[in-house]
Enzyme design. Structure first.
Site, PDB file in Angstrom:
ATOM      1  CG  HIS A  58      -1.984  -1.076   1.104  1.00 46.00           C
ATOM      2  ND1 HIS A  58      -2.952  -0.715   1.988  1.00 46.00           N
ATOM      3  CD2 HIS A  58      -2.086  -2.055   0.434  1.00 46.00           C
ATOM      4  CE1 HIS A  58      -4.028  -1.632   1.598  1.00 46.00           C
ATOM      5  NE2 HIS A  58      -3.446  -2.559   0.765  1.00 46.00           N
ATOM      6  CD  GLU A  60      -1.926   4.320   3.314  1.00 45.71           C
ATOM      7  OE1 GLU A  60      -3.163   4.583   3.742  1.00 45.71           O
ATOM      8  OE2 GLU A  60      -1.733   3.463   2.237  1.00 45.71           O
ATOM      9  CB  CYS A  88      -6.669  -0.199   5.454  1.00 45.32           C
ATOM     10  SG  CYS A  88      -4.975  -0.885   4.959  1.00 45.32           S
ATOM     11  CB  CYS A  91      -2.176   1.971   5.975  1.00 43.27           C
ATOM     12  SG  CYS A  91      -1.607   0.960   4.377  1.00 43.27           S
TER      13      CYS A  91
END
Length: 154
Positions: A58, A60, A88, A91
């Site tokens: 992801h 992040e 999410c 993260c």
């Protein structure tokens, strides 16, 4: 204490995160940058799950990894993470574990958001670290990128 307001630096960093998002190719267009305490970008990332086959790739997580590498340590105290979409649970957990001081995000994620939408991991009083949160920075631009991407998937 009222809601925190984004600074001009937050807005400029969000423009960088949006540029990262736009470069995500076949991946969902989410971008992130990490700023050190002086405001310099020390890590950046966009989603790379499709590109790498890595479920943890992801925006992040990648930006945090690169910032930690640039700093030479995993503790990112005093740093700000700026991301185009509400993080999410994975993260949000990484943000807490990295000791990020400030989290700035764009659009809310009603389906998977863990910074107020479905959960609020980063502000959970049971955890040992809670970053300051600024939400909604350039949210319309972030949401538009996502809408365009998903309309082209259909």
């Amino acid at each position: 204490m009222g809601p925190m307001r984004p600074s001009d630096a937050d807005d400029r960093a969000m423009l960088e995160a949006l540029a990262e998002a736009a470069s995500a190719g076949a991946d969902v267009p989410i971008g992130a940058v990490v700023l050190d305490p002086s405001g310099q970008v020390i890590g950046r990332g966009h989603n790379e799950r499709e590109a790498t086959g890595d479920p943890t790739a992801h925006a992040e997580v990648l930006a945090l990894r690169r910032a930690a590498e640039a700093r030479g340590e995993w503790r990112l105290e005093g740093c700000t993470l700026v991301v185009t979409l509400e993080p999410c649970t994975m993260c949000a957990g990484a943000i807490v574990n990295a000791r990020i001081a400030r989290l700035v995000f764009g659009a809310v994620d009603d389906k998977a958001g863990a910074v107020g939408s479905l959960w609020d991991v980063v502000r959970d009083r049971r955890l040992n670290h809670r970053p300051e949160v600024i939400a909604g920075v350039r949210a319309d631009e972030s949401a538009a990128l996502l809408r365009t991407f998903f309309s082209q998937q259909r």
